[in-house]
Design an enzyme around this catalytic site. Structure first.
Site, mmCIF file in Angstrom:
data_model
loop_
_atom_site.group_PDB
_atom_site.id
_atom_site.type_symbol
_atom_site.label_atom_id
_atom_site.label_comp_id
_atom_site.label_asym_id
_atom_site.label_seq_id
_atom_site.Cartn_x
_atom_site.Cartn_y
_atom_site.Cartn_z
ATOM 1 N NE ARG A 1 26.933 8.912 -20.461
ATOM 2 C CZ ARG A 1 26.286 7.661 -21.219
ATOM 3 N NH1 ARG A 1 26.864 6.653 -20.971
ATOM 4 N NH2 ARG A 1 25.348 8.042 -21.855
ATOM 5 C CB VAL A 2 32.858 10.005 -14.197
ATOM 6 C CG1 VAL A 2 33.821 9.414 -13.213
ATOM 7 C CG2 VAL A 2 32.527 8.620 -14.927
ATOM 8 C CE LYS A 3 27.198 15.044 -12.257
ATOM 9 N NZ LYS A 3 26.827 16.217 -12.839
ATOM 10 C CE LYS B 1 26.710 -0.470 4.626
ATOM 11 N NZ LYS B 1 27.383 -1.319 3.768
ATOM 12 N NE ARG C 1 -12.611 2.517 11.514
ATOM 13 C CZ ARG C 1 -14.089 2.541 11.389
ATOM 14 N NH1 ARG C 1 -14.735 2.544 12.579
ATOM 15 N NH2 ARG C 1 -14.686 2.853 10.511
ATOM 16 C CG HIS D 1 -22.960 -3.183 -0.029
ATOM 17 N ND1 HIS D 1 -22.013 -3.633 1.085
ATOM 18 C CD2 HIS D 1 -24.335 -2.997 0.823
ATOM 19 C CE1 HIS D 1 -22.642 -3.635 2.261
ATOM 20 N NE2 HIS D 1 -23.796 -3.405 2.225
ATOM 21 N N GLY E 1 -27.146 5.049 4.380
ATOM 22 C CA GLY E 1 -25.744 4.781 4.555
ATOM 23 C C GLY E 1 -25.030 4.419 3.176
ATOM 24 C CD GLU F 1 -21.230 4.792 6.826
ATOM 25 O OE1 GLU F 1 -20.325 5.328 7.264
ATOM 26 O OE2 GLU F 1 -21.415 3.829 7.578
ATOM 27 N NE ARG G 1 -17.139 -8.951 -22.077
ATOM 28 C CZ ARG G 1 -16.740 -10.381 -22.279
ATOM 29 N NH1 ARG G 1 -17.223 -11.093 -22.857
ATOM 30 N NH2 ARG G 1 -15.354 -10.357 -21.744
#
Length: 528
Positions: free
Chosen positions: A60-62, A134, A224, A285, A314, A337, A524
């Site tokens: 955990r600490v290195k 940073k 666009r 649509h 289309g 399209e 539903r």
């Protein structure tokens, strides 16, 4: 130049280290990564040698040490910083290669315990990444194996990583940390603490919706404009978008996709990929205006197109099978399209090559359609967002409850299930007439279910289609018998609907009176 390499995902790490060594870069590393490089015969300095302290607390600490973070954070253009490094015997680190403990993968695994989740929270990695990012003017930070090639190329050509690349890498690094922290926050804030602290060595109980909802998406492209020309828009992909989803599509040709193209293409693809037989769905649509299954893509297309040729003009057309030349020849006769398929034969591509504006999208055909669908559905409201589980309910014949004296035939059951599958993608109120695996009339998006039924009938008439003997799906219950009478008058002989109205019996009595079969789903499919 010195590079610190400490990666959880070791994809490409050895090859990167070899190239860096060949370029004269000194290598520093930790734990398993250091062993990998040493076993390959590369000269590598362990971080413990740099810090003068061994790894501790099970690793955990290195790297949480001034000799690491000082080497990353020191600005080369500030004499005071460089003097501090010299005074404390700290060497600068010019290149950091880090990817993080696989927290997201761990918590996505069935059976992941709370202890395993916590153990997969990286501490040292994010700290180093933030330090290097940073100080991007002096340090290049790589957080993804996909970045290795461009950095090596610049080092070979110029002996340094360019300013713009370092800044791009820093931005990507901060984005990765944001995604990582968001995943941790979302997991932990979903824990159910009602009974106290969960047992750490068992999968914890979690709420479906976390106390803090964090969403991270990466921009694929600017568009666009949005739904209308005065609106601005962009298309984003979520971090874990599965293969087989629209966001993973490959555009093979055609103009840039518009906001409406993408929205409608999603409806078409989500609908068509749910069918087992060769299928075609045409969307206009936001609503399917034609859908069908057939023995081939060509047959499915011809049936789908026949439903509403006017609206198909289309439109967005999706197939769940490879588009062959025969089907492509038929589709090419209409104005389309966007055309979507799992793949295109060379003949199909050649047919559409002269139609430079037609957008062809190739999306991997999913083995499991459900696995490629979004788990949650989001809808913005003023100052907030509504979040719900997505509507992916799959209805089977065994789920149906016949509520009339007349039983549907096997053929009618197939058409009822087909109609129900299409209605799921039609805006509410939705009425869908079908027969022989083909939509015959679609009524969508009306305030009154009665109006949707009338519109569906009128559309069928306009297309020259007879509704005699059709199956009808209604996405929600009939509140009165009048809606049922309209579809039966039009020619329907069987109906599928959720049920659940206080007037269900009135509608059932009407169906018996009219001599039609009706089944309830108990589910539903409102779609707003």
């Amino acid at each position: 130049m010195r590079a610190l390499i400490s990666v959880s995902d070791k994809t490409g790490a050895l090859e990167l280290a070899r190239e860096l060594h060949a370029l004269g870069v000194s290598l520093i590393s930790t734990g398993g990564t250091a062993r990998l490089l040493a076993q390959a015969g590369l000269p590598v300095t362990e971080v413990a040698e740099v810090t003068g302290l061994p790894e501790m607390l099970d690793g955990r600490v290195k790297t949480l040490h001034p000799k690491i973070h000082g080497g990353l954070l020191a600005r080369r253009d500030l004499p005071a910083h460089m003097a501090a490094l010299k005074r404390h015997g700290i060497a600068a680190i010019d290149l950091l290669v880090v990817n993080l403990y696989p927290f997201e993968a761990a918590v996505a695994r069935d059976g992941c315990t709370l202890a395993e989740a916590i153990d997969n929270i990286d501490i040292g990695g994010p700290a180093m990444v933030r330090s290097a990012a940073k100080n991007w003017r002096d340090v290049a930070v790589l957080t993804d194996p996909a970045q290795y090639a461009v950095v090596l190329s610049e080092l070979r050509d110029a002996g340094r990583v360019s300013d713009v690349t370092r800044l791009q890498l820093a931005i990507a690094a901060f984005n990765r940390i944001a995604q990582y922290d968001a995943a941790i926050s979302q997991y932990l804030s979903a824990l159910d603490l009602s009974a106290g602290v969960p047992v750490v060595d068992a999968p914890p109980k979690r709420h479906a919706f976390p106390g803090q909802f964090n969403a991270c998406w990466t921009k694929l492209q600017d568009l666009r404009y949005g739904e209308n020309p005065h609106q601005q828009a962009a298309f984003y992909r979520e971090a874990d978008a599965p293969a087989g989803s629209l966001a993973t599509a490959q555009q093979l040709q055609g103009k840039e996709l518009s906001y409406n193209n993408i929205s409608d293409a999603d409806t078409a693809w989500e609908c068509v990929k749910g069918f087992d037989a060769p299928a075609c769905v045409i969307v206009k649509h936001a609503n399917p205006c034609g859908a069908a299954v057939g023995g081939s893509p060509l047959e499915a297309y011809r049936k789908a197109f026949q439903t509403d040729p006017t609206s198909a003009f289309g439109g967005i057309i999706a197939f769940n099978r490879t588009l062959d030349g025969e089907a492509a020849q038929a589709v090419a006769r209409q104005f389309v399209e966007v055309l979507i398929a799992p793949d295109f034969t060379p003949e199909a591509l050649a047919i559409f090559k002269p139609k430079a504006n037609v957008r062809l999208l190739r999306i991997a055909s999913p083995a499991d359609a459900a696995a490629t669908r979004n788990r949650l559905h989001l809808q913005r409201v003023g100052g907030g967002v509504l979040v719900q589980t997505a509507d992916h309910h799959v209805l089977r014949a065994s789920d149906l409850r016949v509520v009339t004296k007349r039983q549907p035939t096997a053929e009618q059951l197939q058409d009822l299930l087909f109609a129900w599958s299409v209605a799921q993608y039609v805006k509410s109120n939705a009425i869908v007439f079908c027969k022989d695996g083909m939509t015959m009339g679609v009524g969508a998006g009306q305030m009154s279910r009665l109006d949707s039924a009338r519109i569906a009938s009128a559309k069928a008439q306009a297309a020259g289609l007879s509704l005699q003997g059709t199956a009808v799906a209604s996405d929600a219950f009939f509140p009165f018998r009048d809606g049922l009478d309209v579809v039966v008058d039009a020619g329907a002989t069987c109906i599928i609907q959720p049920g659940g109205s206080v007037r269900d019996q009135e509608v059932i009595d009407a169906a018996n009176e009219r001599g039609v079969a009706m089944v309830f789903t108990g589910v539903r499919h409102f779609r707003h």
